[in-house]
Design an enzyme around this catalytic site. Structure first.
Site, PDB file in Angstrom:
ATOM      1  N   SER A   1       9.371 125.204 -13.739  1.00  0.00           N
ATOM      2  CA  SER A   1      10.449 125.786 -12.699  1.00  0.00           C
ATOM      3  C   SER A   1      11.453 126.176 -13.357  1.00  0.00           C
ATOM      4  O   SER A   1      12.295 125.439 -14.332  1.00  0.00           O
ATOM      5  CB  SER A   1      10.510 125.088 -11.379  1.00  0.00           C
ATOM      6  OG  SER A   1      11.401 125.463 -10.619  1.00  0.00           O
TER       7      SER A   1
ATOM      8  N   TYR B   1      12.262 116.248  -7.189  1.00  0.00           N
ATOM      9  CA  TYR B   1      11.269 117.665  -7.731  1.00  0.00           C
ATOM     10  C   TYR B   1      12.107 118.070  -9.085  1.00  0.00           C
ATOM     11  O   TYR B   1      11.556 118.258 -10.126  1.00  0.00           O
ATOM     12  CB  TYR B   1      11.389 118.621  -6.688  1.00  0.00           C
ATOM     13  CG  TYR B   1      10.463 119.804  -7.262  1.00  0.00           C
ATOM     14  CD1 TYR B   1       8.968 119.812  -7.406  1.00  0.00           C
ATOM     15  CD2 TYR B   1      11.212 121.000  -7.704  1.00  0.00           C
ATOM     16  CE1 TYR B   1       8.365 121.102  -7.794  1.00  0.00           C
ATOM     17  CE2 TYR B   1      10.662 121.867  -8.269  1.00  0.00           C
ATOM     18  CZ  TYR B   1       9.198 122.157  -8.344  1.00  0.00           C
ATOM     19  OH  TYR B   1       8.733 123.314  -8.701  1.00  0.00           O
TER      20      TYR B   1
END
Length: 337
Positions: free
Chosen positions: A143, A156
């Site tokens: 990401s 995360y």
């Protein structure tokens, strides 16, 4: 019945929904045999049915990627039933929307174990089989947040940062031994997936992605490209490019900007539904497939990704234009003389 022509054997963790489900479809469309590793049997069966409808072989295995032994057993079964694994895609993750101090240690650990250790376990199982054959590809799904963390997603973001460091360590180890096994990490932007319906949240309003939103098929095409390209990383979407380069150029200024916008920007106007279930520790029932609730604003293509895929041709075109401009300049100067 005609004998099936065996294509690539591809494993997708978290392959029953969201980016994983779109990735399963992308590889099946290209003629691959696809293994779906996930937890919820209903969605696993639905994903496998889509692969078979496209003419491929499918195998669905219910597994929690935090269990290293279970991932290893799944890999053994895959090679026994389908054949040697060509591509392993580490896509499974878990998330929670919460200020750091409002998360329990158990919640934080769970996100880390799924999102980071799940990729470590998958890579270990894949390398155990690929290294002796000296072939294979492992794709780590990352990401933009692997480079630039944001509020409410510390677990995360920390896990994706860890995956980035893991890639940086293991990839040169493979190079040192002269291995032909390859590893690549795909850095994704905000995506229209079901995660915003089932990720745990401690906020009062429904979570939503920040910035420009892309359809999961954009990510799936990038993952398919990365699995067949000799790249260390593939960045997807203009916002990923902006986040990574922006953090390198002005990280402290981004901290200030995110302090002002990062919390409210991840909250939709609607409140969280009473009795809302999340998938942090147990799968949520139902076939959520690939898309979330943001179809009306999500982008189906990425110009940045097109340029990334075609950077050789683009560079050649730019060089040709530059050469032509230089030639024109020289001719003009000659005429002036």
């Amino acid at each position: 019945m005609p004998e099936h022509k065996q294509g690539e054997i591809v494993v997708v963790t978290g392959g029953s929904a969201g980016v994983g489900r779109a990735t399963v479809r992308e590889f099946a469309k290209a003629g691959a045999d696809v293994v779906v590793l996930a937890r919820g049997k209903e969605r696993i069966d639905a994903a496998c049915a889509e692969v078979e409808a496209m003419g491929g072989r499918a195998l669905g295995i219910s597994v929690d990627v935090t269990d290293c032994d279970a991932v290893e057993a799944a890999a053994e079964r895959i090679e026994r039933e389908l054949g040697p694994i060509d591509i392993w895609i580490n896509n499974a993750f878990a998330g929670i929307f919460s200020p750091f101090m409002e998360m329990t240690p158990e919640e934080y650990r769970r996100v880390t174990e799924v999102t980071y250790m799940g990729q470590v376990h998958g890579t270990r199982a894949a390398l155990k089989r690929m290294l002796p054959r000296d072939s294979g590809m492992i794709v780590l799904v990352g990401s933009a947040l692997a480079y630039r963390g944001i509020p409410l997603q510390s677990a995360y973001c920390g896990a994706k940062h860890a995956v980035q460091g893991f890639l940086d360590s293991v990839r040169p180890e493979l190079d040192y031994r002269g291995s032909q096994v390859r590893m690549c990490m795909v850095q994704l932007p905000a995506l229209n997936t079901p995660q915003f319906e089932w990720a745990r949240t401690h906020m009062g309003k429904k979570p939503r992605p920040v910035g420009k939103i892309y359809q999961p098929e954009v990510a799936a095409r990038a993952i398919h490209f990365a699995a067949h390209a000799n790249r260390k990383e593939v960045w997807v979407g203009s916002t990923t490019l902006e986040a990574i380069l922006g953090d390198e150029a002005a990280s402290a200024l981004l901290d200030e900007y995110l302090a002002e916008t990062g919390v409210d920007g991840q909250s939709a106007p609607a409140p969280v539904s009473p009795g809302r279930k999340d998938n942090l520790f147990e799968p949520v029932p139902g076939d959520f497939a690939a898309h979330g609730r943001f179809d009306d604003v999500a982008h189906a293509t990425s110009t940045q990704m097109w340029l990334n895929r075609n950077r050789g041709a683009v560079a050649g075109a730019v060089a040709a234009v530059a050469a032509g401009a230089g030639l024109g300049f020289m001719l003009a100067r000659r005429d002036e003389g």
